[in-house]
Design a protein around this motif. Structure first.
Motif, PDB file in Angstrom:
ATOM      1  N   ILE A  10      54.016  90.589  44.281  1.00 55.85           N
ATOM      2  CA  ILE A  10      53.262  90.327  42.940  1.00 55.85           C
ATOM      3  C   ILE A  10      51.926  90.546  43.356  1.00 55.85           C
ATOM      4  O   ILE A  10      51.025  91.082  42.661  1.00 55.85           O
ATOM      5  N   LEU A  11      51.618  90.096  44.531  1.00 57.19           N
ATOM      6  CA  LEU A  11      50.149  90.302  45.554  1.00 57.19           C
ATOM      7  C   LEU A  11      49.923  91.501  45.813  1.00 57.19           C
ATOM      8  O   LEU A  11      48.726  91.972  46.257  1.00 57.19           O
ATOM      9  N   ASP A  12      50.988  92.473  45.840  1.00 50.81           N
ATOM     10  CA  ASP A  12      50.809  93.933  46.287  1.00 50.81           C
ATOM     11  C   ASP A  12      50.442  93.989  47.713  1.00 50.81           C
ATOM     12  O   ASP A  12      49.443  94.587  48.089  1.00 50.81           O
ATOM     13  N   PHE A  13      51.090  93.234  48.336  1.00 49.96           N
ATOM     14  CA  PHE A  13      50.624  93.280  49.965  1.00 49.96           C
ATOM     15  C   PHE A  13      51.552  94.372  50.829  1.00 49.96           C
ATOM     16  O   PHE A  13      52.495  94.673  50.471  1.00 49.96           O
ATOM     17  N   ASP A  14      50.574  95.020  51.331  1.00 52.31           N
ATOM     18  CA  ASP A  14      50.871  96.080  52.209  1.00 52.31           C
ATOM     19  C   ASP A  14      51.296  95.759  53.628  1.00 52.31           C
ATOM     20  O   ASP A  14      50.627  95.234  54.296  1.00 52.31           O
ATOM     21  N   LEU A  15      52.717  95.962  53.935  1.00 55.64           N
ATOM     22  CA  LEU A  15      53.459  95.527  55.376  1.00 55.64           C
ATOM     23  C   LEU A  15      52.996  96.893  56.334  1.00 55.64           C
ATOM     24  O   LEU A  15      53.296  96.437  57.380  1.00 55.64           O
ATOM     25  N   SER A  16      52.194  97.725  55.974  1.00 52.82           N
ATOM     26  CA  SER A  16      52.182  98.875  56.921  1.00 52.82           C
ATOM     27  C   SER A  16      50.868  98.217  57.991  1.00 52.82           C
ATOM     28  O   SER A  16      50.699  98.970  58.968  1.00 52.82           O
ATOM     29  N   ILE A  17      50.377  97.131  57.870  1.00 53.39           N
ATOM     30  CA  ILE A  17      49.342  96.824  58.720  1.00 53.39           C
ATOM     31  C   ILE A  17      49.951  96.127  59.939  1.00 53.39           C
ATOM     32  O   ILE A  17      49.270  96.108  60.974  1.00 53.39           O
TER      33      ILE A  17
END
Length: 97
Positions: A86-93
């Motif tokens: 929902i928060l559109d968290f990007d795991l690529s970091i």
């Protein structure tokens, strides 16, 4: 004639028995106890910090439902991933390329 109006009558007596009272004398029929008091380990114990800590250790030693921990972990993981989506968290970091 005035005495008939001012005279107090004797109260009537009725034979009343409560609806859920069995008459066996098993305590007070009006006392309400919680349903699971007999299963609680912390009820009717002596107060104090030492007794509270000892009761906590005794409760931790007891084995509960085997699947309870797994179920809680799965629910927590699903809620965590749902919140991240929902928060559109990007795991690529976390990944370096």
């Amino acid at each position: 004639m005035l005495s008939k109006i001012t005279r107090l009558r004797k109260n009537r007596q009725f034979e009343y028995s409560p609806r859920y009272y069995d008459g066996q004398g098993k305590g007070n029929p009006y006392k309400i106890e919680p349903k699971f008091d007999q299963f609680r380990s912390t009820l009717h114990k002596q107060r104090g910090l030492k007794n509270k800590i000892n009761n906590a250790f005794e409760d931790a030693k007891r084995k509960g439902d085997r699947n309870l921990k797994l179920r809680i972990i799965v629910i927590f993981a699903v809620l965590l991933f749902l919140a991240l989506y929902i928060l559109d968290f990007d795991l690529s970091i976390f990944f370096t390329e």
